[in-house]
Design a protein around this motif. Structure first.
Motif, PDB file in Angstrom:
ATOM      1  N   MET A  90       0.834  -1.200   0.000  1.00  0.00           N
ATOM      2  CA  MET A  90       0.000   0.000   0.000  1.00  0.00           C
ATOM      3  C   MET A  90       0.874   1.258   0.000  1.00  0.00           C
ATOM      4  SD  MET A  90      -3.222   0.938   2.497  1.00  0.00           S
ATOM      5  CE  MET A  90      -2.462   0.080   3.871  1.00  0.00           C
ATOM      6  N   LEU A  91       1.909   1.272   0.837  1.00  0.00           N
ATOM      7  CA  LEU A  91       2.813   2.427   0.887  1.00  0.00           C
ATOM      8  C   LEU A  91       3.587   2.575  -0.424  1.00  0.00           C
ATOM      9  CD1 LEU A  91       4.144   2.010   4.531  1.00  0.00           C
ATOM     10  CD2 LEU A  91       2.808   3.945   3.676  1.00  0.00           C
ATOM     11  N   THR A  92       4.042   1.451  -0.970  1.00  0.00           N
ATOM     12  CA  THR A  92       4.769   1.489  -2.245  1.00  0.00           C
ATOM     13  C   THR A  92       3.901   2.096  -3.343  1.00  0.00           C
ATOM     14  OG1 THR A  92       6.111  -0.436  -1.667  1.00  0.00           O
ATOM     15  CG2 THR A  92       5.884   0.073  -4.008  1.00  0.00           C
ATOM     16  N   GLN A  93       2.675   1.626  -3.426  1.00  0.00           N
ATOM     17  CA  GLN A  93       1.748   2.140  -4.446  1.00  0.00           C
ATOM     18  C   GLN A  93       1.544   3.635  -4.283  1.00  0.00           C
ATOM     19  OE1 GLN A  93      -2.849   1.453  -4.672  1.00  0.00           O
ATOM     20  NE2 GLN A  93      -1.892  -0.331  -5.632  1.00  0.00           N
ATOM     21  N   ALA A  94       1.341   4.076  -3.046  1.00  0.00           N
ATOM     22  CA  ALA A  94       1.106   5.506  -2.805  1.00  0.00           C
ATOM     23  C   ALA A  94       2.327   6.336  -3.160  1.00  0.00           C
ATOM     24  CB  ALA A  94       0.730   5.722  -1.337  1.00  0.00           C
ATOM     25  N   HIS A  95       3.519   5.876  -2.777  1.00  0.00           N
ATOM     26  CA  HIS A  95       4.741   6.639  -3.036  1.00  0.00           C
ATOM     27  C   HIS A  95       5.067   6.705  -4.521  1.00  0.00           C
ATOM     28  CE1 HIS A  95       6.193   7.705   0.946  1.00  0.00           C
ATOM     29  NE2 HIS A  95       5.925   6.489   1.382  1.00  0.00           N
ATOM     30  N   LEU A  96       4.936   5.567  -5.220  1.00  0.00           N
ATOM     31  CA  LEU A  96       5.351   5.537  -6.623  1.00  0.00           C
ATOM     32  C   LEU A  96       4.367   6.247  -7.544  1.00  0.00           C
ATOM     33  CD1 LEU A  96       6.817   1.920  -6.999  1.00  0.00           C
ATOM     34  CD2 LEU A  96       7.993   4.056  -6.474  1.00  0.00           C
ATOM     35  N   GLN A  97       3.168   6.502  -7.056  1.00  0.00           N
ATOM     36  CA  GLN A  97       2.179   7.203  -7.886  1.00  0.00           C
ATOM     37  C   GLN A  97       2.175   8.703  -7.645  1.00  0.00           C
ATOM     38  OE1 GLN A  97      -1.542   5.233  -7.001  1.00  0.00           O
ATOM     39  NE2 GLN A  97      -1.129   3.523  -8.393  1.00  0.00           N
ATOM     40  N   ALA A  98       3.049   9.184  -6.778  1.00  0.00           N
ATOM     41  CA  ALA A  98       3.043  10.609  -6.428  1.00  0.00           C
ATOM     42  C   ALA A  98       4.457  11.163  -6.510  1.00  0.00           C
ATOM     43  CB  ALA A  98       2.479  10.801  -5.014  1.00  0.00           C
ATOM     44  N   ALA A  99       4.550  12.486  -6.517  1.00  0.00           N
ATOM     45  CA  ALA A  99       5.856  13.121  -6.451  1.00  0.00           C
ATOM     46  C   ALA A  99       6.483  12.823  -5.094  1.00  0.00           C
ATOM     47  CB  ALA A  99       5.710  14.632  -6.653  1.00  0.00           C
ATOM     48  N   LYS A 100       7.816  12.890  -5.031  1.00  0.00           N
ATOM     49  CA  LYS A 100       8.512  12.576  -3.785  1.00  0.00           C
ATOM     50  C   LYS A 100       7.999  13.465  -2.654  1.00  0.00           C
ATOM     51  CE  LYS A 100      13.186  12.033  -1.889  1.00  0.00           C
ATOM     52  NZ  LYS A 100      12.966  10.663  -1.411  1.00  0.00           N
ATOM     53  N   VAL A 105      -2.684   7.866   0.398  1.00  0.00           N
ATOM     54  CA  VAL A 105      -3.319   6.559   0.234  1.00  0.00           C
ATOM     55  C   VAL A 105      -4.792   6.765  -0.090  1.00  0.00           C
ATOM     56  CG1 VAL A 105      -3.953   4.398   1.387  1.00  0.00           C
ATOM     57  CG2 VAL A 105      -1.701   5.431   1.804  1.00  0.00           C
ATOM     58  N   SER A 106      -5.248   6.114  -1.139  1.00  0.00           N
ATOM     59  CA  SER A 106      -6.658   6.225  -1.504  1.00  0.00           C
ATOM     60  C   SER A 106      -7.489   5.275  -0.644  1.00  0.00           C
ATOM     61  CB  SER A 106      -6.851   5.880  -2.985  1.00  0.00           C
ATOM     62  OG  SER A 106      -6.610   4.498  -3.204  1.00  0.00           O
ATOM     63  N   TRP A 107      -8.766   5.601  -0.496  1.00  0.00           N
ATOM     64  CA  TRP A 107      -9.656   4.711   0.270  1.00  0.00           C
ATOM     65  C   TRP A 107      -9.817   3.366  -0.430  1.00  0.00           C
ATOM     66  CZ3 TRP A 107     -11.073   5.417   5.164  1.00  0.00           C
ATOM     67  CH2 TRP A 107     -10.917   6.705   5.706  1.00  0.00           C
ATOM     68  N   ALA A 108      -9.730   3.375  -1.748  1.00  0.00           N
ATOM     69  CA  ALA A 108      -9.814   2.113  -2.482  1.00  0.00           C
ATOM     70  C   ALA A 108      -8.613   1.225  -2.174  1.00  0.00           C
ATOM     71  CB  ALA A 108      -9.890   2.393  -3.984  1.00  0.00           C
ATOM     72  N   ALA A 109      -7.410   1.837  -2.118  1.00  0.00           N
ATOM     73  CA  ALA A 109      -6.210   1.068  -1.789  1.00  0.00           C
ATOM     74  C   ALA A 109      -6.295   0.544  -0.361  1.00  0.00           C
ATOM     75  CB  ALA A 109      -4.968   1.940  -1.962  1.00  0.00           C
ATOM     76  N   LEU A 110      -6.827   1.365   0.541  1.00  0.00           N
ATOM     77  CA  LEU A 110      -6.963   0.941   1.930  1.00  0.00           C
ATOM     78  C   LEU A 110      -7.840  -0.303   2.013  1.00  0.00           C
ATOM     79  CD1 LEU A 110      -6.153   1.930   4.822  1.00  0.00           C
ATOM     80  CD2 LEU A 110      -8.450   2.917   4.959  1.00  0.00           C
ATOM     81  N   GLU A 111      -8.898  -0.318   1.258  1.00  0.00           N
ATOM     82  CA  GLU A 111      -9.803  -1.468   1.272  1.00  0.00           C
ATOM     83  C   GLU A 111      -9.129  -2.714   0.711  1.00  0.00           C
ATOM     84  OE1 GLU A 111     -14.483  -2.387   0.233  1.00  0.00           O
ATOM     85  OE2 GLU A 111     -13.597  -0.421  -0.204  1.00  0.00           O
ATOM     86  N   ASN A 112      -8.297  -2.513  -0.317  1.00  0.00           N
ATOM     87  CA  ASN A 112      -7.606  -3.654  -0.939  1.00  0.00           C
ATOM     88  C   ASN A 112      -6.545  -4.265  -0.036  1.00  0.00           C
ATOM     89  OD1 ASN A 112      -9.103  -3.438  -3.282  1.00  0.00           O
ATOM     90  ND2 ASN A 112      -7.621  -2.094  -4.293  1.00  0.00           N
ATOM     91  N   PHE A 113      -5.952  -3.440   0.826  1.00  0.00           N
ATOM     92  CA  PHE A 113      -4.791  -3.891   1.602  1.00  0.00           C
ATOM     93  C   PHE A 113      -5.041  -3.884   3.110  1.00  0.00           C
ATOM     94  CE2 PHE A 113      -2.770  -2.147  -2.312  1.00  0.00           C
ATOM     95  CZ  PHE A 113      -2.143  -3.308  -2.749  1.00  0.00           C
TER      96      PHE A 113
END
Length: 1023
Positions: A90-100, A105-113
């Motif tokens: 979840m953290l990896t997805q959030a970091h790699l989809q955003a600027a440094k 974290v999206s609510w959808a990602a939270l639900e998935n993980f």
């Protein structure tokens, strides 16, 4: 019982104010058996908390604060290994989809993980601070399950908090959720509040004066004991009990990461072990020609151990990376303890034959070892190394490879700058401190308050005590995350399930959230892909030599070339690898190397370990017949014979322990690890006690025991492996050979690979001229982008030497010139659409002289062309209205535009004005003890930590380099002059011994004169 489950450390950057280790230590002092670290956006501090907790007998629980897309912050606690993997992904997805630094974290990602995680509602930034908090709680129940959601409450003795607690209780009751008590600490002890306030001001880009209500109202956000929390929540005991429910539900610890190094894809008929044996046997036949019984026995021994420890896949993966690099025309060489391995040598990973060099394999790998072996690969710095890194990323995509992090901490300059900023101190004071003390913190020679006074802040200043306290509190804490110079972590089943990944500041790079020591402590293997400027220079030298019909095979270089050793004995080593520093040059005439192993010793002897252990002078004295060889104990003679009885290498110390104390290979390896610089004194003492006890059982004389222990202690900070020294010596010798036998190609490569090494381009040019080379200036009609070799004695500087001209402009110049030669200056300016400042740089540097102009006339015409409409009547003018530059003006222009000159050295122009000053060449003819004065351009300032505050300065003039030794008291007295002035005048006593010449400084002043005041000098300072 109470357990703190929402603690933040300084890895919650600019929020927490204590290290993870300090938080865990304080928890132990308060009687806690567990603590959860929940840093913002990652698990940065979890490895350190885990390691410290294990040391103190505590349990470190992993957690994290998630910044949600809606703006709230959710603390989560890891219960299971699946939960930990989910958190990392979840953290990896959030970091790699955003600027440094901007991850959410999206609510959808939270639900998935969400599986395997427990969520708390958080503090003032938490979900209950949002509109419709009851809806948010229902959402959390749906995502995590009701039994894994807890409503967090705090009491920090601030106004209206009971009202907030009642509101939380009401929400918990309405949502049928349990309460949980937390102090949500940001620091370990109440004293940390001051630093936390400073960090708050920094985070909001303001000062403590202006931060207002952003600052904490009190010091209550510290770790608190169970008794303190019971007193605070005497009316809500169930909130305290909930902490134990969560602790009891946690099954996961970082010791259960489940990390696996990738397996190599072997052919169907092979296992990892059998394929490694096959590749080793093939390589051994190529390397050794004849497989002698000794070679066979060593290879079999190593292969059996590698197989037993399960490392075969690791060796194959590294072998394949090396093979790919060589097939791609990239120079590569393994170094470090891997050079102790005959298997690594046979696979072509290293270039050192450990059998011929009698190296100790157990330094690299031993039975009972619980950590991975360390293989470092040296590659040419720059694009070639990046090609290898990107190939590794490609092979293990999408998330199987990443760089290890480098934790940047607050040090002297950064701590003073940031703390001075929040205290609203004058900017000039902060800048002056940085100028004075940017290069090393030496409190043993000058206390911090005195450093600050000299920077311009008087002792009576009312904010001085606060500044000193904040400086000391911040010093050493993490400031931000960078990336390691070359350490890559690889994983077979997705690294993003082992540790969160995030983008590096460099495009195309991904880093893990732990540094190399964290990874090592958790059993995660890294492969170091290190960039060496000298590897790049050697590679370019070989390319140009081959193109000019003078190819060189590094593997066939004669190791007994008299001209090479003559150059080393004269310390004529500017530009070569490793043995070019001032200290190395001072040792070479005393060492007088005559064979390759002498180069190995030379590489190793100027290191902190031998220096601190006072081994340098005994070795040199024995070498020069001034004292007898002493092996400490007769049984050590085979081990110490090549170093004349002086233990210089880690391998020697390990062999000594195995001989004198009957240590096994793994026991000797444990001793080495205890000697490592980041290990504790306690561990070192324990290892030495074990060694002493073993020696006593064998009846070793106590005097001999004491000498052995002292020899080992000298390595406690910086032990140096012999295998590492041999690997570096190969490069050092190769660079010396190229300087002697391919001088034009070698100097051109050095200039093209800048910045690198110890000396600036200006010093390399002076040295090249002293070796009979002619250097032609930058010219738009003749120069390529890089420096080129015209013939065996002539080089042409490249256009890339120009400062302030973009690479795109250089490419355009070359492209247009290839279409047709320039007819004149106007043709050049019309065809090359360069910026105004770029044209001026070309004119000022003399790069346009070939088009019929001198520098000043070119400057005039450049301006005229830039204003065609206003100055069109000048287009046909053939006579410039301005006179040519004087030699002094040309010199200043050279340094301003290219940082060097191919003309006379600055000191040559003023030599007639300083008849009483001795040149560097004249110094070598004067007697020892004479009072002398030297004047020159500062090219090096060094103040190593092993020098007790003393400073070493190198001054360059037109004849060479003069070295001065500056005692610590004189350095502090003249610090500003020494660190800021480009030219110095030093008077002192000449010291000559064993072929070395040094001036013991007694007075130091700035040397200023019109001709060089404008010369911008680059120097190698305190590196």
């Amino acid at each position: 019982m109470f357990t703190e489950l929402h603690a933040r450390s300084a890895f919650s950057f600019l929020r927490g104010a204590s290290s993870p280790e300090e938080m865990v230590t304080r928890a132990a002092e308060l009687g806690m058996q567990s603590i959860a670290l929940t840093d913002r956006d990652g698990v940065y501090g979890s490895a350190r908390a885990h390691h410290k907790a294990k040391e103190l007998g505590l349990r470190a629980i992993t957690g994290c604060e998630l910044r949600m897309e809606c703006g709230c912050v959710l603390p989560v606690i890891v219960r299971t290994r699946r939960g930990y993997q989910n958190l990392c992904q979840m953290l990896t997805q959030a970091h790699l989809q955003a600027a440094k630094g901007e991850s959410r974290v999206s609510w959808a990602a939270l639900e998935n993980f969400a599986e395997g995680l427990t969520v708390l509602t958080g503090d003032e930034d938490g979900v209950l601070s949002q509109n419709e908090p009851l809806e948010a709680l229902e959402c959390l129940k749906r995502v995590f399950g009701r039994e894994h959601v807890f409503v967090e409450i705090h009491r920090h003795r601030v106004p209206r908090e009971n009202e907030r607690v009642r509101r939380c209780c009401d929400l918990a009751l309405a949502a049928k959720l349990p309460l949980i008590a937390s102090n949500a600490p940001l620091y370990a002890r109440p004293e940390g509040r001051m630093l936390q306030d400073a960090f708050t001001a920094l985070r909001h880009h303001t000062t403590l004066d202006e931060a207002g209500l952003r600052l904490a109202p009190n010091a209550e956000r510290c770790l608190k004991s169970a008794a303190q929390m019971r007193e605070l929540f005497h009316d809500l005991p169930e909130a305290l009990k909930s902490t134990q429910h969560i602790v009891e539900s946690v099954e996961f610890g970082l010791e259960n990461l489940g990390y696996e190094f990738p397996q190599y894809p072997v052919p169907a008929e092979h296992s990892q072990d059998s394929f490694l044996r096959e590749r080793t046997d093939i390589g051994a036949r190529e390397r050794y020609r004849e497989i002698t019984p000794e070679v066979r026995q060593q290879l079999d021994h190593e292969l059996r151990l590698i197989s037993k420890l399960g490392f075969s896949g690791y060796f194959l993966v590294v072998w394949d990376i090396v093979r790919w690099a060589r097939q791609s025309g990239i120079l590569v060489q393994g170094r470090g303890s891997a050079a102790n391995s005959a298997v690594c040598y046979s696979l072509g990973i290293t270039n050192v034959d450990p059998i011929a060099q009698r190296l100790l394999f157990e330094r690299f790998l031993s039975e009972g070892r619980n950590t991975w072996p360390d293989i470092d690969l040296d590659l040419p710095s720059g694009t070639q190394r990046e090609r290898v890194i990107q190939e590794v990323y490609r092979r293990f995509a999408p998330h199987g490879a990443a760089m290890t992090a480098n934790v940047i901490t607050y040090r002297g300059r950064s701590a003073m700058r940031e703390m001075g900023k929040v205290l609203h101190l004058p900017q000039d004071v902060i800048e002056r401190f940085s100028d004075l003390y940017a290069n090393g913190d030496f409190p043993h020679t000058l206390q911090l308050d005195e450093q600050i006074r000299r920077a311009g802040l008087p002792q009576s200043h009312p904010r001085l005590p606060a500044l000193i306290k904040l400086y000391n509190l911040a010093y050493g804490l993490p400031r931000h995350l960078g990336q390691h110079s070359g350490g890559m972590v690889l994983c077979t089943a997705g690294l993003d399930k082992i540790v969160p990944l995030e983008p590096a500041s460099m495009p195309g790079r991904v880093v893990v959230q732990w540094d190399k020591d964290d990874c090592e402590d958790l059993g995660i293997i890294k492969v170091d892909l290190l960039g060496l400027g000298m590897m790049a220079a050697i590679e370019k030298t070989l390319e140009v030599s081959a193109a000019r019909g003078r190819p060189v095979d590094l593997a066939q270089l004669p190791k007994d070339d008299p001209a090479c050793f003559d150059l080393m004995q004269r310390a004529d080593t500017v530009g070569v690898f490793q043995i070019e520093s001032r200290a190395q040059m001072a040792t070479l005439p005393r060492m007088k190397p005559t064979c390759f192993y002498d180069v190995v010793v030379e590489v190793a002897i100027i290191r902190p370990g031998p220096i601190v252990g006072r081994m340098v002078h005994p070795y040199l004295n024995r070498r020069n017949g001034k004292e007898p060889v002493d092996y400490i104990h007769p049984d050590f003679e085979p081990v110490l014979v090549r170093t004349l009885g002086v233990p210089l290498f880690q391998e020697q110390v390990l062999k000594m322990a195995m001989i004198i104390a009957d240590f096994t290979g793994s026991e000797a390896e444990e001793l080495r690890r205890a000697m490592s610089f980041h290990r504790s004194e306690e561990r070192m003492t324990k290892a030495l006690d074990k060694l002493t006890a073993a020696m006593s059982r064998k009846g070793v004389d106590p005097v001999i025991q004491d000498r052995i222990v002292k020899s080992i202690r000298s390595f406690a900070l910086y032990g140096f492996p012999e295998s590492h020294a041999i690997s570096f010596a190969l490069l050092a010798y190769a660079s010396v050979w190229l300087k002697v036998h391919r001088a034009a190609e070698f100097y051109a490569a050095l200039l093209n690979c800048q910045p690198m090494g110890f000396y600036s381009s200006a010093t390399l040019v002076r040295d090249a001229k002293q070796h009979g080379l002619r250097l032609l200036p930058v010219c738009v009609a003749a120069s390529d982008i890089e420096c080129t070799v015209i013939d065996d004695t002539t080089l042409r500087l490249g256009l890339n030497q120009l400062k302030g001209v973009s690479h795109a402009a250089l490419v355009q110049i070359i492209a247009e010139r290839q279409k047709a030669p320039w007819r004149d200056l106007r043709d050049f300016l019309r065809r090359c659409t360069l910026a105004k400042d770029e044209r001026r740089v070309l004119a000022q540097a003399g790069a346009l002289n070939a088009l019929g102009h001198h520098r000043r006339s070119a400057l005039w015409d450049v301006e005229a062309t830039l204003h065609d409409d206003l100055l069109s009547h000048l287009e046909d003018s053939h006579e410039a209205p301005l006179a040519m530059m004087s030699p002094q003006e040309r010199l200043a222009s050279d340094y301003a535009t290219t940082t060097l000159t191919v003309g006379p050295h600055p000191m040559a122009l003023v030599r007639p004005q300083i008849p009483k000053a001795s040149s560097a060449r004249v110094l070598t003819t004067l007697p020892h003890g004479r009072r002398v004065t030297i004047i020159g351009m500062v090219i090096c300032r060094q103040r190593p930590g092993t020098a007790n505050g003393h400073c070493f300065i190198s001054l360059e003039d037109e004849t060479g380099i003069a070295n001065a030794f500056v005692p610590s008291d004189l350095f502090e007295k003249r610090r500003l002059t020494i660190t800021q002035e480009p030219f110095l005048k030093i008077t002192g006593k000449l010291q000559r011994a064993d072929g070395t010449t040094t001036v013991l400084a007694q007075t130091i002043t700035a040397w200023r004169y019109d001709e060089t005041r404008r010369v911008s000098v680059k120097s190698h300072d305190f590196g």
